[in-house]
Motif scaffolding. Structure first.
Motif, PDB file in Angstrom:
ATOM      1  N   GLN A   2       0.213   4.509  -2.340  1.00 51.41           N
ATOM      2  CA  GLN A   2      -0.324   5.766  -1.812  1.00 51.41           C
ATOM      3  C   GLN A   2       0.643   6.904  -2.116  1.00 51.41           C
ATOM      4  OE1 GLN A   2      -0.726   4.160   2.074  1.00 51.41           O
ATOM      5  NE2 GLN A   2      -2.731   3.292   1.661  1.00 51.41           N
ATOM      6  N   HIS A   3       1.919   6.592  -2.075  1.00 51.51           N
ATOM      7  CA  HIS A   3       2.932   7.595  -2.395  1.00 51.51           C
ATOM      8  C   HIS A   3       2.789   8.085  -3.826  1.00 51.51           C
ATOM      9  CE1 HIS A   3       6.893   9.514  -2.435  1.00 51.51           C
ATOM     10  NE2 HIS A   3       6.724   9.543  -1.127  1.00 51.51           N
ATOM     11  N   ALA A   4       2.316   7.219  -4.700  1.00 53.66           N
ATOM     12  CA  ALA A   4       2.114   7.585  -6.103  1.00 53.66           C
ATOM     13  C   ALA A   4       0.708   8.144  -6.348  1.00 53.66           C
ATOM     14  CB  ALA A   4       2.353   6.366  -6.987  1.00 53.66           C
ATOM     15  N   GLY A   5      -0.026   8.447  -5.249  1.00 50.66           N
ATOM     16  CA  GLY A   5      -1.374   9.005  -5.402  1.00 50.66           C
ATOM     17  C   GLY A   5      -2.401   7.958  -5.792  1.00 50.66           C
ATOM     18  N   GLY A   6      -2.081   6.697  -5.537  1.00 47.00           N
ATOM     19  CA  GLY A   6      -2.965   5.624  -5.986  1.00 47.00           C
ATOM     20  C   GLY A   6      -3.888   5.116  -4.904  1.00 47.00           C
ATOM     21  N   ASP A   7      -4.879   4.371  -5.328  1.00 45.85           N
ATOM     22  CA  ASP A   7      -5.828   3.752  -4.417  1.00 45.85           C
ATOM     23  C   ASP A   7      -6.095   2.352  -4.969  1.00 45.85           C
ATOM     24  OD1 ASP A   7      -7.481   3.552  -2.273  1.00 45.85           O
ATOM     25  OD2 ASP A   7      -9.144   4.650  -3.176  1.00 45.85           O
TER      26      ASP A   7
ATOM     27  N   ASP B 152       0.797  -1.222   0.000  1.00 43.74           N
ATOM     28  CA  ASP B 152       0.000   0.000   0.000  1.00 43.74           C
ATOM     29  C   ASP B 152       0.830   1.273   0.000  1.00 43.74           C
ATOM     30  OD1 ASP B 152      -2.856  -0.799   0.099  1.00 43.74           O
ATOM     31  OD2 ASP B 152      -2.162  -1.936   1.829  1.00 43.74           O
ATOM     32  N   GLU B 153       1.916   1.263   0.778  1.00 47.22           N
ATOM     33  CA  GLU B 153       2.655   2.523   0.949  1.00 47.22           C
ATOM     34  C   GLU B 153       3.152   3.131  -0.358  1.00 47.22           C
ATOM     35  OE1 GLU B 153       4.463   1.984   5.334  1.00 47.22           O
ATOM     36  OE2 GLU B 153       5.723   3.078   3.900  1.00 47.22           O
TER      37      GLU B 153
ATOM     38  N   TRP C  64       4.888  -2.415 -11.317  1.00 45.48           N
ATOM     39  CA  TRP C  64       5.946  -2.850 -10.398  1.00 45.48           C
ATOM     40  C   TRP C  64       5.354  -3.641  -9.225  1.00 45.48           C
ATOM     41  CZ3 TRP C  64       6.957   0.168  -5.610  1.00 45.48           C
ATOM     42  CH2 TRP C  64       8.093  -0.272  -4.920  1.00 45.48           C
TER      43      TRP C  64
ATOM     44  N   THR D 157       4.193   2.324 -11.446  1.00 42.59           N
ATOM     45  CA  THR D 157       4.156   1.858 -10.055  1.00 42.59           C
ATOM     46  C   THR D 157       3.200   0.667  -9.904  1.00 42.59           C
ATOM     47  OG1 THR D 157       4.674   4.073  -9.262  1.00 42.59           O
ATOM     48  CG2 THR D 157       3.694   2.564  -7.667  1.00 42.59           C
TER      49      THR D 157
ATOM     50  N   THR E  97      -6.416   2.401  -9.039  1.00 45.70           N
ATOM     51  CA  THR E  97      -6.508   3.615  -9.856  1.00 45.70           C
ATOM     52  C   THR E  97      -5.426   4.555  -9.384  1.00 45.70           C
ATOM     53  OG1 THR E  97      -8.091   4.703  -8.391  1.00 45.70           O
ATOM     54  CG2 THR E  97      -9.007   3.445 -10.212  1.00 45.70           C
TER      55      THR E  97
END
Lengths: 413, 428
Positions: A69-74, A65-66, A100, A97, A89
């Motif tokens: 979330q760092h890439a603005g994802g959910d 998750d981290e 990866w 990301t 998304t």
């Protein structure tokens, strides 16, 4: 209309790409062809428990998750009886990301006792919250084993009992991973402001080196035809009686699947549906009633479920439902009613083709059951159902021997 | 390719928000237009000042809203349902505490026909007695079922203890109220709160002059009078924490709802409080989720939200936990609030949350329908101050750990908290 391009990697991973340049967001959907139906009957709930473990870190990346979330994802995931679906998304410029992260957990999960311990507890709380500690929450735990004697659809994705979850071991987790999670058992679908060939390159870069695995051959027992009506009565501490009836119906790729779906629309699609009009409004036997199909890939169920009005006996309610079902088998739908059902489906499909996530999921699902581009044939397939086919199918579906009835009785207080 | 090294990422420093055009309707109402998108889908939402805070009789707002689709002077409920289903259009009504919504989803082809029905639903509902009896029975039954749920009981006690039983935001219905409501209550409430008060229409999708003219023609009728708004304030949150419990000895889980009134969306610190709340319990990697779910396995999920009302806002934390973990879970929740008051958020964690929120904001402004949702939020919760959205984006980018620490010391205190639990044995 969802245009898409399909690629297949050497390791068997399928990739579907749908460009949509009207949004800054991209959706990456990864579907694994494994669901609760692939479970050992003595270890049910495993596919879903496994889905939870997929968020516990992978061989090269300690946290899933981290970085996302760092890439603005959910992201999230769901498991059903047929398959397991993971989705992300994120802003399209960070799409790599997602590749990866998803490729690393396909390569190898970080199998850990700690993660297994925690997720066992979390899933047992989920079992309690959604099925056991909620009024009427166990209806599906009762209805499935009544309707199915043999096919693994007889249990819910959450499992037969929390005891099965408690007993899961790390060895079983590893075996499950290597026999079901594999590039040759997965479909990756991507929608967003992307160039298909660039996405294919990304897929090759991140997933291309993951080797094929020996995916367990699926050899599911066939459900024998039901030969007599079934009835189960239970009593629970709830305020009102509920009636649920399940009827066996054709599988997802059968043309009559669409007929059965339209039948549920005629019965309960919107407030103009027959069951609501006749049994709730006119006869006032139910306070609410619904009809729907489970939508399973193998032979699924068509369900009628309603909450009885006070002082109505089950026998009376069942007779009234039977009359409505019988009428569908005896009298053709009018052209107007049929056209209404077509239009509703066409509009619903249009409304569902707005978000990139919905589109990516739809493409992955259709690739699983046939091919991604078939998503565009859905409107036509519904529109080809004739009044004659509705009658024919209703006769088969609603034959008394095809019915499993659950009387969920409220304890008198 | 090295799988240990994450791919480069970047996030926009600026987010384009689709513009909102506004104009007056002929009846003192207003229309806000968000034009964009690529799909042949249009959505219009009518917002009326007709939430439960205004009702004289319990359930008046909710049942009035539920009855709007049950027949008008021009069509029966069945005719309406048939026509909508035939077009594949959808009209839905919902009632909230401050406002009620009537929303419509359709295609360009069916816009005019659907709008004319929408106008009927708003202006000429008939409230037929026969349909009312059916709606009341259905609602009574689903109300009775909900009363069995631990989360319903915990939420009711939370609201009653925060606002008080007589406050419009705090009072809750009972089964008896379903017997007391009658047709005249609905007719009166509709007249005073749907017809006599100005409406707001939010229109989204591929909107041109034709679409706006149609909305004006169908929804611009009538003659409302704008009355000044009388704010409903939340009681001050200065008391020591209050603990309430609803016992249900055989429950497998206990619902925990913890909350207190906090600053509203009009307050300049609100965007920063939103960031702080995200750290606490507003996303999957939040402190509460990490602690109570991912480390301890007490619950399937826990979250913290800022629940906006027109004149108030609640900080609200909720979870359903295994019945034997109730007290430990409460202790951990209090501990996480305490940590945010004592220790600055580490830079890495703050950066993560900011990035996550930038992604969320991109989603919030992705396309006309998502953007229209933010316009509806601004109308309902901060006097249509659309710049609030830009300030939120700026705050997410610039807020510091020091500012959040100070904010936590002001707002994440035990003072004024109500700790409401339901399920499990009675408290000793």
């Amino acid at each position: 209309m969802i245009d898409s391009i399909k690629y297949t990697l050497d390791n068997g991973l399928k990739l579907i790409v749908h460009p949509d340049h009207s949004t800054p967001m991209a959706a990456v959907n990864l579907l694994y062809n494994v669901g609760a139906k692939d479970e050992d009957p003595n270890r049910t709930g495993f596919a879903h428990l496994f889905e939870h473990l997929m968020f516990g870190g992978s061989v090269n990346i300690p946290s899933f998750d981290e970085p996302l979330q760092h890439a603005g994802g959910d992201n999230n995931a769901f498991t059903n009886n047929d398959f397991t679906n993971y989705y992300i998304t994120l802003p399209a410029q960070n799409i790599e990301t997602a590749f990866w992260l998803e490729s690393d957990r396909m390569l190898q999960l970080d199998f850990s006792e700690k993660s297994l311990n925690t997720q066992r507890n979390v899933v047992i709380e989920e079992f309690n919250q959604n099925y056991l500690n909620r009024p009427y929450g166990d209806i599906w735990l009762l209805l499935r084993p009544l309707a199915y004697t043999t096919h693994p659809y007889r249990w819910c994705t959450i499992g037969i009992t929390p005891d099965h979850i408690k007993q899961a071991t790390l060895d079983q987790v590893k075996t499950f991973f290597y026999s079901h999670y594999a590039p040759n058992n997965a479909i990756l679908s991507v929608a967003g402001p992307v160039e298909p060939d660039a996405i294919a390159e990304l897929a090759q870069r991140w997933f291309g080196s993951i080797e094929r695995r020996n995916v367990a051959t699926r050899n599911l027992p066939t459900e024998p035809p039901q030969t007599e009506p079934r009835l189960l009565e239970v009593e629970r501490d709830v305020p009102f009686d509920v009636l649920a009836q399940a009827f066996h119906m054709p599988n997802r790729t059968n043309a009559e699947f669409y007929t059965a779906d339209l039948i549920t629309d005629a019965l309960a699609g919107g407030k103009s549906g027959r069951l609501y009009q006749r049994l709730v409004r006119e006869q006032q036997l139910f306070s609410s009633i619904n009809s729907f199909i489970t939508g399973d890939i193998d032979n699924g169920l068509l369900v009628v479920q309603g909450q009885l009005a006070p002082n109505v006996a089950f026998e009376q309610a069942e007779q009234a439902v039977a009359n409505e079902l019988h009428q569908l088998a005896e009298q053709p739908l009018t052209n107007n009613e049929l056209q209404k059902l077509y239009n509703r489906h066409e509009a619903n499909i249009k409304f569902e083709e707005i978000s990139v996530l919905d589109k990516a999921m739809t493409l992955g699902y259709h690739e699983l059951i046939g091919q991604a581009s078939d998503a565009n044939l859905e409107v036509e397939r519904y529109n080809s159902v004739s009044a004659e086919r509705v009658m024919q199918q209703a006769r088969i579906l609603f034959a008394p021997n095809n019915c499993s009835t659950l009387r969920y009785r409220a304890t008198k207080r | 390719m090295n799988r240990h090294i994450p791919p480069q990422t970047s996030l926009p420093t600026h987010i384009d928000i689709l513009p909102t055009a506004q104009q007056a309707l002929g009846n003192r109402g207003r229309i806000a237009i968000v034009n964009g998108g690529t799909q042949d889908v249009l959505r219009a939402t009518i917002i009326t000042e007709s939430g439960s805070r205004y009702q004289q009789q319990m359930l008046q707002a909710r049942i009035t809203s539920a009855m709007l689709m049950e027949g008008t002077r021009n069509a029966t409920a069945l005719q309406m349902a048939e026509q909508l289903d035939f077009m594949g259009s959808i009209i839905e009504t919902t009632a909230g505490a401050d406002f009620s919504l009537i929303s419509m989803l359709t295609t360009h082809q069916h816009l005019e026909r659907t709008l004319s029905m929408l106008a009927d639903v708003l202006q000429q509902p008939a409230f037929p007695q026969h349909e009312l009896d059916i709606v009341l029975r259905k609602q009574r039954q689903s109300f009775a079922v909900n009363q069995e749920r631990v989360d319903t009981q915990a939420r009711k006690a939370l609201m009653a203890n925060i606002f008080g039983n007589s406050h419009p935001y705090g009072r809750t219905a009972t089964l008896e109220h379903f017997n007391a409501i009658d047709r005249q209550h609905l007719i009166d409430f509709h007249k005073s709160h749907y017809l006599d008060k100005p409406i707001m229409v939010v229109l989204a999708g591929q909107v041109g002059d034709r679409e706006i003219a149609l909305v004006e023609r169908y929804l611009g009728q009538g003659n409302a009078t704008a009355a000044p708004h009388t704010p409903l304030l939340a009681p001050p949150a200065t008391h020591e924490p209050i603990r309430t419990h609803w016992a249900k000895p055989d429950a497998l889980q206990c619902a925990i709802h913890i909350g207190k009134p906090t600053i509203t969306r009009r307050h300049p610190d609100f965007p920063a409080l939103m960031v702080l709340n995200t750290v606490l319990g507003g996303y999957f990697g939040s402190r509460l989720m990490t602690n109570l779910r991912e480390e301890k396995g007490y619950t399937y999920g826990i979250g913290s939200i800022l629940m906006p009302y027109r004149d108030a806002c609640l900080l609200s934390i909720k979870a359903e936990v295994g019945a034997n973990h109730t007290e430990s879970a409460i202790a951990e929740i209090m501990h996480e609030m305490d940590c945010l008051r004592q220790t600055p958020i580490p830079p890495q964690e703050l950066e993560l949350v900011k990035n996550y929120l930038m992604g969320e904001l991109l989603r919030q402004f992705d396309g006309p329908f998502a953007t229209a949702d933010t316009v509806m939020g601004a109308y309902q919760h901060n006097d249509m101050d659309l710049d609030y959205r830009v300030r939120t984006i700026d705050t997410v980018r610039t807020v510091t750990s020091a500012q959040l620490l100070q904010l936590a010391q002001q707002h994440l205190t035990p003072k004024g908290l109500v700790i409401s639990t339901a399920g499990g044995p009675a408290l000793s």
